[in-house]
Design an enzyme around this catalytic site. Structure first.
Site, PDB file in Angstrom:
ATOM      1  N   GLU B 154       0.773  -1.207   0.059  1.00 19.14           N
ATOM      2  CA  GLU B 154      -0.056   0.043   0.042  1.00 19.14           C
ATOM      3  C   GLU B 154       0.993   1.402   0.158  1.00 19.14           C
ATOM      4  OE1 GLU B 154      -3.780   0.055   2.075  1.00 19.14           O
ATOM      5  OE2 GLU B 154      -3.076  -2.003   3.000  1.00 19.14           O
ATOM      6  N   ASP B 174      -8.267   3.516   4.765  1.00 24.21           N
ATOM      7  CA  ASP B 174      -9.012   2.154   5.315  1.00 24.21           C
ATOM      8  C   ASP B 174      -9.569   1.482   4.228  1.00 24.21           C
ATOM      9  OD1 ASP B 174     -11.283   0.511   6.735  1.00 24.21           O
ATOM     10  OD2 ASP B 174     -10.572   1.823   8.399  1.00 24.21           O
ATOM     11  N   HIS B 227     -11.036   3.445  18.596  1.00 26.37           N
ATOM     12  CA  HIS B 227     -12.189   2.582  18.862  1.00 26.37           C
ATOM     13  C   HIS B 227     -11.676   1.793  20.076  1.00 26.37           C
ATOM     14  CE1 HIS B 227     -13.874   1.609  14.621  1.00 26.37           C
ATOM     15  NE2 HIS B 227     -14.467   2.576  15.361  1.00 26.37           N
ATOM     16  N   TYR B 228     -12.537   1.489  21.147  1.00 30.13           N
ATOM     17  CA  TYR B 228     -12.311   0.637  22.264  1.00 30.13           C
ATOM     18  C   TYR B 228     -13.584  -0.104  22.404  1.00 30.13           C
ATOM     19  CZ  TYR B 228     -10.467  -1.307  26.613  1.00 30.13           C
ATOM     20  OH  TYR B 228     -10.123  -1.959  27.383  1.00 30.13           O
ATOM     21  N   PRO B 230     -10.353  -1.904  20.045  1.00 32.23           N
ATOM     22  CA  PRO B 230     -10.078  -1.594  18.687  1.00 32.23           C
ATOM     23  C   PRO B 230     -10.151  -2.958  18.017  1.00 32.23           C
ATOM     24  CG  PRO B 230      -8.071  -2.060  20.060  1.00 32.23           C
ATOM     25  CD  PRO B 230      -9.346  -2.084  20.956  1.00 32.23           C
ATOM     26  N   HIS B 234      -2.846  -2.174  17.694  1.00 34.58           N
ATOM     27  CA  HIS B 234      -1.794  -1.159  17.463  1.00 34.58           C
ATOM     28  C   HIS B 234      -2.523   0.194  17.325  1.00 34.58           C
ATOM     29  CE1 HIS B 234       2.041  -0.109  15.530  1.00 34.58           C
ATOM     30  NE2 HIS B 234       1.182   1.060  14.961  1.00 34.58           N
ATOM     31  N   HIS B 236      -4.296   3.313  16.497  1.00 33.45           N
ATOM     32  CA  HIS B 236      -4.711   4.063  15.378  1.00 33.45           C
ATOM     33  C   HIS B 236      -5.848   5.003  15.519  1.00 33.45           C
ATOM     34  CE1 HIS B 236      -6.942   0.219  15.752  1.00 33.45           C
ATOM     35  NE2 HIS B 236      -7.840   0.685  14.853  1.00 33.45           N
ATOM     36  N   HIS B 238      -9.140   6.847  13.599  1.00 34.99           N
ATOM     37  CA  HIS B 238     -10.051   6.946  12.406  1.00 34.99           C
ATOM     38  C   HIS B 238     -10.524   8.125  12.178  1.00 34.99           C
ATOM     39  CE1 HIS B 238     -10.857   2.372  12.678  1.00 34.99           C
ATOM     40  NE2 HIS B 238     -10.497   2.629  13.955  1.00 34.99           N
TER      41      HIS B 238
END
Lengths: 296, 296
Positions: B154, B174, B227-228, B230, B234, B236, B238
């Site tokens: 990527e 994403d 996010h939790y 996630p 690792h 990150h 959003h």
């Protein structure tokens, strides 16, 4: 106009001849787009139309056919075991739901027009100097709330009530309620506003049990939250089924009641110390107030 | 396995030959379907694959073409000024985003299978005694993250990067990214987990500016959150456009980065004092751990 009405009632809508005026709104999540178009009559005069296009959900029984009969498959990206493609299906497997409002009035156009939305980060100072004076200056009518509390309306819809004059509340389905979604409000008797409310005093267990009993949704599958900004200024709580991805449960508007209670238990001044984020539409008066104060 | 890896790396995925085992899940709102399929090898042995089909949002510049070039328009319903139709577009105007996980393990299949979901309220004690040991006991592969950070995959998709070995990061679209939505990840170089990460050190302005510049979305229209739990451990972030009602931006999973930073600034022990709510599916091992500990 009579000619239009007659035509609209008998002939198919002339979609291919539509002049596209503008895109009113689109929803990437719902895969929908709202268009303002114009149909030209024989005399050259234009009549407005709203055309809504929405992609349809997949039908389980047609998925296999889709995999077999695609016309093309283009690789977009590959990384480890993951890859993405664009698949081009034959027309009969990719119908689009099309809704037409024709002839459309200016009101229809406004209804579907997108308003730009932006985030505000409101400090406690902002709340005191901008938001609170704004709320107080508006005479928002919440007569419908009092109608419920005083049983002048929707009395037959009440799911549960606690008549305590201080901490009592009423539980009723939300207007937007649908059978599988469980949107409910809890309206405390006290005429309080969110900022002055005491959510930690709310009988959460009591009401969760009532919802569970009535709808068969266990408490562990209920999302229980407040909105900030709320759509009306009388302290109320939303209940939605966890499995239902409810609009209005986004992080920029929803605050879990359990979090609010914990934050206040940890520090009763928590919300005087912490800024809060919310979104405002471009046409909202409160946004203008933030702009006038030089805060956005 | 070696044969699979070789094939997966060079040949297009044999979609038309896929044997459909079952529909794992579908989402009518998102117009998406999650499939469990099987690819038969030369010797007749089957290898599992997950195939995700998702209809794509409308592209504004192609809407007019869609109105003109439809292959068929079928009237469904008419009432007063309102009517609905089924429109059948030509293949090139109705692409379907297709994501393939191949070969897929049992874990991948479970990940996409529809499951009952329930809320957990995790205290700091729960985190230390249940969640952290669970995370450490699992050997989740996040090779794809390292592939991006090390530019083995990527690399051409990178939107912005900050090479600082300590606080540096990479900004990439994403997997779930679609043209108008702006879903992005920010992957700090440091191999850290959320609980040990220091979000307050993240160069938020720098990355918001990069997103704004690349996609023309101003910072005030970006929802920036963690996010939790996630989906991978690792640290990150959003980024989604405010106008896009992104899945995963719900209050029971998303935490605004600005809130996290403010909470930590107010009290560096904030997340050691406060319980956190998140949802777990019935089949998730972490739920079993909470059950064994008598916490649900």
């Amino acid at each position: 106009a009579a000619a239009h009405d007659g035509a609209a009632a008998t002939e198919p809508f002339p979609l291919a001849e539509l002049r596209l005026r503008r895109v009113l709104r689109e929803s990437a999540r719902d895969k929908a787009v709202f268009l303002h178009g114009e149909v030209r009559g024989g005399g050259g005069e234009g009549t407005d139309a709203v055309v809504i296009l929405e992609k349809t959900p997949f039908q389980e029984e047609k998925v296999l056919e889709l995999l077999k009969k695609h016309t093309k498959l283009e690789l977009q990206m590959r990384n480890d075991i993951y890859s993405t493609y664009h698949l081009y299906p034959p027309p009969e497997l990719s119908e689009i739901k099309t809704t037409v409002v024709y002839p459309a009035t200016e009101k229809h156009l406004q209804k579907y027009l997108r308003q730009e939305v932006r985030l505000i980060r409101e400090t406690w100072e902002d709340y005191k100097n901008i938001t609170l004076p704004f709320i107080q200056s508006q005479s928002f009518s919440i007569q419908w709330v009092y109608n419920i509390l005083e049983k002048k309306a929707e009395a037959d819809r009440i799911i549960h009530e606690n008549p305590d004059p201080c901490n009592g509340f009423v539980l009723v389905p939300d207007f937007k309620w649908n059978q599988n979604q469980v949107c409910l409000l809890l309206l405390p008797w006290k005429r309080s506003c969110l900022s002055e409310g005491n959510p930690e005093e709310m009988p959460l267990n009591d009401s969760s049990e009532a919802v569970a009993k009535r709808f068969g949704v266990p408490g562990s599958q209920l999302r229980v939250y407040l909105h900030y900004q709320p759509s009306y200024y009388h302290l109320h709580v939303h209940f939605t089924a966890l499995g239902y991805d409810a609009p209005g449960s986004s992080v920029e508007r929803a605050h879990l009641l359990a979090d609010v209670i914990d934050n206040l238990a940890m520090d009763s001044m928590y919300y005087q110390k912490r800024a809060l984020t919310f979104a405002l539409r471009a046409d909202e008066l409160l946004l203008k107030k933030f702009q006038e104060a030089g805060r956005v």
